[in-house]
Design an enzyme around this catalytic site. Structure first.
Site, PDB file in Angstrom:
ATOM      1  CB  SER A 155       0.308   0.973   2.331  1.00  0.00           C
ATOM      2  OG  SER A 155       1.516   0.545   2.935  1.00  0.00           O
ATOM      3  N   GLY A 188      13.258   0.352  -6.979  1.00  0.00           N
ATOM      4  CA  GLY A 188      14.496  -0.374  -7.224  1.00  0.00           C
ATOM      5  C   GLY A 188      14.823  -0.458  -8.703  1.00  0.00           C
ATOM      6  CD  GLU A 436       6.568  -5.442  -3.838  1.00  0.00           C
ATOM      7  OE1 GLU A 436       5.414  -5.469  -4.300  1.00  0.00           O
ATOM      8  OE2 GLU A 436       7.451  -4.696  -4.285  1.00  0.00           O
TER       9      GLU A 436
END
Length: 689
Positions: A155, A188, A436
Site C-alpha cells: 500500500s 498478475g 488496488e
C-alpha cells in the site's frame, strides 16, 4: 458407476418449489432487470454469453472444479487465446473480453494486459509513446503487466524501492531492484506471460527523486519468450484462489531502457535531464490507473455479489429442514428461507446488492465526468474522485466478499462443496479487498479527505462543491456541530423508514458528526495512529451515505406510478434500517441528537418486519439480477430448481467415479493401499500357518 433407476421423486420437488416462489412476483422481472442493470451491461452480457455458449468445446467451465492449477492455467490460456482471436475477427471488443472473463470466472493470464497495462498507456503516454507501444499492445504483439507492488511494499507506494535513474551520457533510464524487499511481487500476468512490464519506480534525475512513476521495461523476448538480460522473473505458485492467473515476481539488475519508455504525459524528462510538468498538474495524476481500476472493481462487485445472492436465495427457498419451527405454517418441512436467522443473513445482502448496481452506474458517470475535466486541464475534481473511489472500492468489495462467504454458510453443508459454485468463486474474488489498495489503508485516504474539508470549513476557506462538502455544509455550520438536535433525529423510526429525504439527512448527519468528533480529537493532540480506528468508522459512514444517495438518485428516475417502485423503495428502506441496526452505537453516541435505547429497539423490530416482507419477493428479485446458469456454474443455484438431481449427476462426473477412469484408479489404489491394510491381519495369520 451409474445412478440407480426408479428413485422416488421429492414431494414437493425443488423445481416446483422454486416456481411457486416465482409466482409471488409483484413486478415484472424483465422490467426490474432493465431498470437495475444498465443497458450497456445487459447488451454485452447477452452478446457475450451467446457467443460463449456457441463454442462449448472452448468455453465450458463445468469441469474446472476437477482441475489442477496447471490444468486451470492451460484452460484459461486456451480461453484467452480464443477470445483474442474473436476480437481480431471483430466479433468481440476488448471490453467484452473482460465481460467474458467475469462470466466464466476464470481470470486468465491475459487479464492484466487489458486491465492495467493498456489503460496506463492510454492515460499516461504521450502521442509519441502511444505510437511506440499502444498499437502493439492493443494488437497483442506485446503482452504487458503492471508491476507496482513489491515484496516489502504494498500500500505504501511512496516507499517503493525500485529505482529508475536517468543516465545523461546514454540518454537512457536504468531500472534497478536494489534489495530483496524491492522485488516486484504479486504482479498478475507476470509469472509466465508478460513480455513487457509497466514498472512503478522511483524516478531519479540528476540526483533528485521525483517519486514513483511508470516506465515500460521489456522483460521477455517476443521471439522465444526467454527472460532478457538482467531480468529475473517467475511465477509465485499456488494461492488461496485466482489460480488461473500467473501472479509473479520480478528482479531487475541495472536494466537499461530508452528515455521515452518513461510515461511522460504528466512529467517530461528531456534529453540531458531537464524535468518539467504541464501547468496545473496534480502529482497524484500518476495514480489515474489505480482510480480507473477501482471504478471497475466498484462496477464488478455488483455482479459478483449477484452470483452469490442468486445461488444462496434460490437454494434457501427450495431447501427444506424441520417441521413446525418457522412462523409460517406449511405441510412437511419448512423452506430454510422462512427461518428468521437465514433471512437476516441473506435479505439485507439482497438490498445491498441492488444498491451496488445503482452505485456502479452513478459512480461510472462521476468518473467519466471527472476524467473529462482532467483531460481539459482541470485537476480540481481529482481529489474528491480519488477519495470517493477509495471509499466505494472498500465498501463494495467488503460487502461482496463477506457476502459470498455469508452465502456459502447459508447453504449449509452443501456450501462446502465446489459444486455450490461459491468456493472457487470466493477464492477468485477474495483479492478484491486487498489489491488496488488494501481496504483498511484505503479508508484512511477517504477519511483524510473528509477531515480536510471539515478543517477547511472551520478555517473559513472556500471548498469545492461536491457530494462530500454538500452534506458537511448542511450539518456542520462553520465546520462544527449544531447546538440543537436536527428534527430528523427526533422522528419516529417508522416515519424515518418511509421518508427518503430524512434517511439521507440522518446518514449524512451521522458521517458529519463522526468527522467533527474526530477532527476535534486530532486538534486536541490525538495522534494519527490513535485515530486510525475512528478513520475506518468515518470512511464506512461516509460511504454508507454515498451509496444510499446514489441508490435514491437512481430510484428517482422511475415513473411515479411504476410497479417497480414499491419493492425498490422497500429495499432502500431495508438498507437504511440495516445500516442503523449494524451501527447502532454511532446513533447512541451522537453528541447532538443521540438516539435512545427505545429507538434502537424500534429499529431492530421494524427491520425484522421489512426483511420478512422482502423475503416474499426474494426469488423474483434475484431472478431480476439476470445471472444465468453459465455464470452460476452451480448445482445449488440453477434456474430450473433441479438441485439434488444435478448435484448427484455432477458428483458422478468426478474422475474417481467415471467408468472410463474411476475403475482403473480405484483398482490401482486397492492393490497399492487398501488391500495391504484390509488383508494385513489375514496375511499375518496365514503366515503363521
Amino acid at each position: 458407476m451409474q445412478i440407480p433407476k426408479g428413485l422416488q421423486a421429492m414431494t414437493p420437488s425443488t423445481a416446483d418449489t422454486l416456481q411457486a416462489e416465482r409466482s409471488k412476483a409483484a413486478f415484472s422481472v424483465a422490467e426490474m432487470n432493465a431498470f437495475i442493470v444498465d443497458e450497456q451491461m445487459r447488451a454485452q452480457l447477452t452478446k457475450v454469453e451467446r457467443l460463449l455458449l456457441s463454442e462449448p468445446e472452448t468455453f465450458d467451465v463445468r469441469q474446472v472444479y476437477f482441475m489442477s492449477r496447471t490444468e486451470k492455467m492451460d484452460h484459461a490460456l486456451k480461453i484467452g487465446r480464443r477470445l483474442i482471436e474473436l476480437m481480431k475477427e471483430d466479433k468481440l471488443t476488448g471490453e467484452e473480453i473482460s465481460i467474458a472473463d467475469m462470466i466464466l470466472d476464470i481470470n486468465g493470464p491475459f487479464g492484466l494486459h487489458r486491465a492495467m497495462f493498456i489503460p496506463t498507456l492510454q492515460n499516461q503516454a504521450t502521442e509519441e509513446q502511444k505510437a511506440m507501444f499502444l498499437g502493439k499492445a492493443e494488437n497483442y504483439e506485446i503482452l504487458g503487466c503492471y508491476a507496482q507492488t513489491e515484496i516489502g511494499h504494498g500500500s505504501n507506494v511512496q516507499g517503493l524501492e525500485t529505482t529508475c535513474t536517468y543516465l545523461p551520457e546514454t540518454d537512457e533510464f536504468e531500472v534497478h531492484s536494489p534489495s530483496i524487499s524491492a522485488c516486484k511481487w504479486w504482479i498478475g500476468s507476470l509469472g509466465v506471460t508478460a513480455t513487457h512490464a509497466m514498472v512503478m519506480a522511483q524516478l531519479v534525475v540528476n540526483g533528485k527523486n521525483y517519486g514513483p512513476n511508470p516506465v515500460v521495461v521489456p522483460i521477455r523476448s517476443v521471439e522465444d519468450h526467454q527472460p532478457l538480460p538482467g531480468v529475473t522473473v517467475g511465477d509465485l505458485g499456488p494461492k488461496f484462489g485466482f489460480n488461473a492467473m500467473d501472479n509473479g515476481f520480478l528482479l531487475l539488475d541495472h536494466v537499461r531502457v530508452p528515455r521515452l519508455n518513461l510515461m511522460q504525459r504528466y512529467i517530461t524528462v528531456a534529453q540531458g535531464g531537464r524535468v518539467s510538468r504541464p501547468k496545473n498538474v496534480d502529482p497524484k495524476v500518476a495514480y489515474g490507473t489505480m482510480v480507473y481500476v477501482r471504478t471497475q472493481i466498484v462496477r464488478n462487485m455488483s455482479q459478483v455479489l449477484a452470483k452469490a445472492t442468486t445461488t444462496a436465495i434460490r437454494y434457501a427457498a427450495v431447501r427444506r429442514q424441520f417441521s413446525g419451527k418457522a412462523d409460517k405454517r406449511v405441510d412437511g418441512e419448512s423452506p430454510v428461507l422462512d427461518y428468521g436467522m437465514v433471512q437476516h443473513r441473506l435479505i439485507p445482502l439482497l438490498a445491498q446488492n441492488y444498491a451496488m448496481f445503482a452505485t456502479s452506474q452513478a459512480f461510472a458517470a462521476h468518473y467519466a465526468e471527472s476524467m473529462g475535466e482532467l483531460n481539459r486541464g482541470n485537476f480540481g475534481p481529482l481529489k474528491e474522485l480519488h477519495a470517493t473511489a477509495c471509499g466505494l472500492k472498500r465498501w463494495t468489495s467488503d460487502v461482496a466478499i463477506h457476502g459470498i462467504d455469508t452465502c456459502r454458510h447459508a447453504c449449509g453443508g452443501h456450501g462446502f462443496s465446489q459444486f455450490s459454485g461459491l468456493n472457487e468463486f470466493f477464492g477468485n474474488q477474495y483479492p478484491n479487498i486487498i489489491w488496488e489498495g488494501d481496504n483498511y489503508v484505503l479508508s484512511q485516504q477517504t477519511a483524510r479527505f473528509v477531515l480536510t474539508q471539515v478543517n477547511a470549513l472551520r478555517a473559513g476557506k472556500q471548498v469545492a462543491d461536491n457530494q462530500t462538502t454538500q452534506y458537511l455544509r448542511a450539518h456542520l455550520p462553520g465546520g462544527h456541530l449544531p447546538k440543537t438536535a436536527p428534527a430528523f433525529t427526533q422522528m419516529p423510526v417508522a416515519d424515518l423508514a418511509s421518508n427518503p429525504e430524512a434517511q439521507l439527512q440522518l446518514l449524512g448527519f451521522r458521517a458529519a458528526s463522526m468527522a467533527a468528533e474526530l477532527a476535534d480529537s486530532m486538534a486536541a493532540g490525538q495522534s494519527h495512529n490513535r485515530s486510525l480506528v475512528a478513520m475506518q468508522r468515518l470512511c464506512d459512514a461516509h460511504s454508507d451515505y454515498i451509496v444510499a444517495s446514489y441508490f435514491r438518485r437512481h430510484l428517482r428516475t422511475l415513473a411515479p406510478a411504476s410497479p417497480l417502485a414499491p419493492t425498490l423503495n422497500k429495499l432502500a428502506s431495508l438498507l437504511f434500517l440495516y445500516v442503523l441496526e449494524q451501527h447502532s452505537a454511532d446513533l447512541l453516541r451522537l453528541t447532538v441528537g443521540a438516539f435512545s435505547p427505545v429507538q434502537i429497539s424500534e429499529i431492530e423490530q421494524l427491520l425484522a418486519q421489512v426483511i420478512e416482507e422482502v423475503r416474499e419477493q426474494a426469488v423474483p428479485l434475484v431472478d431480476a439480477l439476470g445471472i444465468t446458469d453459465l455464470r452460476l456454474n452451480s448445482a445449488l443455484g440453477r434456474s430450473d430448481g433441479k438441485v439434488y438431481e444435478n448435484y448427484l449427476e455432477w458428483a458422478m462426473e468426478d474422475p474417481l467415479n467415471r467408468e472410463d477412469t474411476g475403475n482403473a484408479i480405484r483398482k490401482q489404489w486397492f492393490e497399492k493401499y487398501y488391500k495391504p491394510v484390509l488383508h494385513a491381519a489375514k496375511n499375518k495369520r496365514d503366515a503363521r500357518l
